[in-house]
Every structure is written in structure tokens, then in C-alpha cells.
Motif scaffolding. Structure first.
Motif, PDB file in Angstrom:
ATOM      1  N   ARG A   1       0.823  -1.204   0.000  1.00 33.71           N
ATOM      2  CA  ARG A   1       0.000   0.000   0.000  1.00 33.71           C
ATOM      3  C   ARG A   1       0.859   1.256   0.000  1.00 33.71           C
ATOM      4  O   ARG A   1       0.487   2.278  -0.586  1.00 33.71           O
TER       5      ARG A   1
ATOM      6  N   GLU B   1      -2.209   7.910   4.078  1.00 35.06           N
ATOM      7  CA  GLU B   1      -2.758   7.357   2.853  1.00 35.06           C
ATOM      8  C   GLU B   1      -2.744   5.829   2.846  1.00 35.06           C
ATOM      9  O   GLU B   1      -3.619   5.204   2.240  1.00 35.06           O
ATOM     10  N   ALA B   2      -1.755   5.238   3.499  1.00 36.01           N
ATOM     11  CA  ALA B   2      -1.675   3.778   3.532  1.00 36.01           C
ATOM     12  C   ALA B   2      -2.417   3.180   4.717  1.00 36.01           C
ATOM     13  O   ALA B   2      -2.538   1.951   4.820  1.00 36.01           O
TER      14      ALA B   2
ATOM     15  N   GLN C   1       1.857   1.721  -3.543  1.00 32.35           N
ATOM     16  CA  GLN C   1       0.712   2.192  -4.327  1.00 32.35           C
ATOM     17  C   GLN C   1       0.449   3.674  -4.089  1.00 32.35           C
ATOM     18  O   GLN C   1       0.059   4.399  -5.006  1.00 32.35           O
ATOM     19  N   ALA C   2       0.677   4.132  -2.866  1.00 33.49           N
ATOM     20  CA  ALA C   2       0.461   5.551  -2.560  1.00 33.49           C
ATOM     21  C   ALA C   2       1.437   6.440  -3.318  1.00 33.49           C
ATOM     22  O   ALA C   2       1.149   7.613  -3.570  1.00 33.49           O
TER      23      ALA C   2
ATOM     24  N   GLY D   1      -5.860  10.479  -1.249  1.00 35.80           N
ATOM     25  CA  GLY D   1      -5.566   9.076  -1.012  1.00 35.80           C
ATOM     26  C   GLY D   1      -5.837   8.164  -2.190  1.00 35.80           C
ATOM     27  O   GLY D   1      -5.823   6.945  -2.043  1.00 35.80           O
ATOM     28  N   GLN D   2      -6.074   8.735  -3.369  1.00 30.96           N
ATOM     29  CA  GLN D   2      -6.370   7.920  -4.541  1.00 30.96           C
ATOM     30  C   GLN D   2      -5.571   8.416  -5.742  1.00 30.96           C
ATOM     31  O   GLN D   2      -5.068   9.537  -5.752  1.00 30.96           O
ATOM     32  N   ARG D   3      -5.474   7.563  -6.758  1.00 27.67           N
ATOM     33  CA  ARG D   3      -4.850   7.967  -8.007  1.00 27.67           C
ATOM     34  C   ARG D   3      -5.850   8.637  -8.943  1.00 27.67           C
ATOM     35  O   ARG D   3      -5.467   9.227  -9.943  1.00 27.67           O
TER      36      ARG D   3
ATOM     37  N   LEU E   1       2.288   9.549   4.034  1.00 28.92           N
ATOM     38  CA  LEU E   1       2.211   8.164   3.597  1.00 28.92           C
ATOM     39  C   LEU E   1       1.481   7.292   4.613  1.00 28.92           C
ATOM     40  O   LEU E   1       0.696   6.416   4.247  1.00 28.92           O
TER      41      LEU E   1
ATOM     42  N   THR F   1       5.006   2.633   9.238  1.00 29.20           N
ATOM     43  CA  THR F   1       5.360   3.272   7.971  1.00 29.20           C
ATOM     44  C   THR F   1       6.864   3.453   7.863  1.00 29.20           C
ATOM     45  O   THR F   1       7.466   3.206   6.809  1.00 29.20           O
TER      46      THR F   1
END
Length: 250
Positions: free
Chosen positions: A21, A40-41, A24-25, A223-225, A37, A48
Motif C-alpha cells: 500500500r 494514505e496507507a 501504491q500511494a 488518497g487515490q490515483r 504516507l 510506515t
């Protein structure tokens, strides 16, 4: 002398869902602080930090410093591209997941360029106004039979065209981008996984997304792409690239 590649070592790094995750972030090309991070994760600061240390030692990420602050980013755009090409899609089992998946297909950041329906539409618009030209006689962003799905093209059929002046209207200074790109190609293209058409990448693709965000033509979802095309952006892209409402996600 080096031996064969150690696939197991790479798999071990990403086998931990929480660590995946974190990667991915960072897949949209941003450089984020450890605190951001963690948010978001969905991880604790200590977890983290441990995952970031493991990813750094494995060569997945690098640290950028700004004064006393440390920001983490992917060490190479190929990390995000490889994950996008190899990882299976998450099954949709709820309305919320369905809405999120649809948003990603409409518009998203793919490392540091615009992808999805919007990214393909922008690339098609650049062809339409002569910023880009295809050298293989095809007039749109259709893939070639040999193009790998959801992956960067090792070679592509595009070049800059006579309409490059339009880039200024999109907020892109081509001379500046060319001077600052380093070893990164100015033009690079990917076969978009959701649209199965080409979208522009490379230094030009990154400059376009940077400009779109700065001008508030697109907004990032927290928190998203996924990206959100604003009304200002809709009007600007319609006027500049001649994109119709259907192209702009209506």
C-alpha cells in the motif's frame, strides 16, 4: 560478475500488504512525507517508517530532502509501470468499490502523467491539433498489434508536429521541459490498461499533468490515483484541443 535476477527477493518485499500500500500511494509520482504516507496507507507512523526503510534498502524508493524535511518517492517510474502491468485488478464487491474503479477508468494519474479516458482523450487531442504526429499512417491513438498491454512502449510511432505552439496554451514551456528532462525521453507512450489506447508519457506527459494540476483543470482525490476534471478544465481542454463532451467524460 552477476548471476540471474532474484525474483524471489522482489516478491518478498511486496508480499506484505501494508508495504504494497505504501508503494501504491507513491505510484502517481508524488514525493510524500512519512506522515502523509502513513495517512494514505492507513498505517501507524512506526510501521510506515519500518516499511519505508525496507523499501529503500530494496531499491524501490528514494529519499528527497528539502531543508529539514524528508520526502519519499519511487526510485524509478518503471516500478509503477511494472506493478500496473503485472498486478491483477481488485475484484469489485461493493458500490463503493465500483464507484472508485469507475473513477480510475475515467481519469487517473499513472505515475506522473494523465491516464484513463481523459489521458487518452488528451493524447488524441494533441494529435488532432498537430502537437503530435503518428509516423505509421494511423490517425488516432489506436494500439499496434505488437504493443504490450498496460506497459510503456519500448518504441513508439509518434513525433512532435507543426502544432507544438499549442503547448503554450496548455501551460507547457517546451524549451524548458526539454532542457530539464535529463535522460528522460521527451516523448514516451504507454498502452493504457483501461482504454487499450496510447496515452502520452515521458517528460511531456509529466509537464502536462503538472500544468493541469497547477491550473486547477484537474484535482487529485485524497488518497487515490483518481483525478477529477474540473469545469474550468473541461472548458479549457474543449477550446484548446477541440475535445467534445463525450471525450471529456460526460
Amino acid at each position: 560478475m552477476s548471476g540471474d535476477v532474484d525474483v524471489a527477493a522482489v516478491a518478498a518485499v511486496l508480499a506484505v500488504p501494508a508495504r504494497a500500500r505504501v508503494v501504491q500511494a507513491l505510484a502517481d509520482g508524488r514525493a510524500l512525507s512519512a506522515g502523509r504516507l502513513a495517512c494514505e496507507a492507513g498505517l501507524s507512523p512506526s510501521a510506515t517508517s519500518a516499511h519505508l526503510d525496507r523499501l529503500r534498502r530494496a531499491g524501490f524508493i528514494e529519499v528527497a530532502r528539502s531543508g529539514r524535511h524528508r520526502y519519499h518517492r519511487l526510485a524509478d517510474e518503471r516500478v509503477a509501470e511494472a506493478l500496473s502491468a503485472l498486478a491483477p485488478a481488485v475484484p469489485v464487491r461493493s458500490l463503493k468499490q465500483g464507484a472508485r474503479a469507475a473513477a480510475l477508468r475515467r481519469a487517473r494519474s499513472c505515475y506522473d502523467r494523465v491516464a484513463g479516458r481523459l489521458g487518452v482523450a488528451v493524447t488524441g487531442g494533441l494529435l488532432g491539433v498537430g502537437v503530435l504526429e503518428r509516423v505509421d499512417g494511423v490517425g488516432d491513438t489506436s494500439p499496434r498489434w505488437q504493443d504490450p498491454v498496460s506497459s510503456r512502449l519500448s518504441e513508439h510511432p509518434y513525433r512532435l508536429g507543426p502544432g507544438v505552439g499549442v503547448l503554450g496554451e496548455l501551460g507547457v514551456d517546451l524549451d524548458r521541459v526539454s532542457a530539464l528532462r535529463g535522460r528522460r525521453p521527451l516523448l514516451r507512450f504507454c498502452l493504457d490498461w483501461s482504454e487499450q489506447r496510447h496515452h502520452v508519457a515521458g517528460a511531456l506527459g509529466a509537464a502536462l499533468l503538472e500544468s493541469f494540476v497547477a491550473r486547477e483543470w484537474v484535482r487529485r482525490r485524497a488518497g487515490q490515483r483518481a483525478l477529477v476534471l474540473t469545469e474550468v478544465g473541461r472548458e479549457a481542454l474543449s477550446c484548446t484541443l477541440g475535445l467534445a463532451g463525450r471525450d471529456l467524460l460526460e
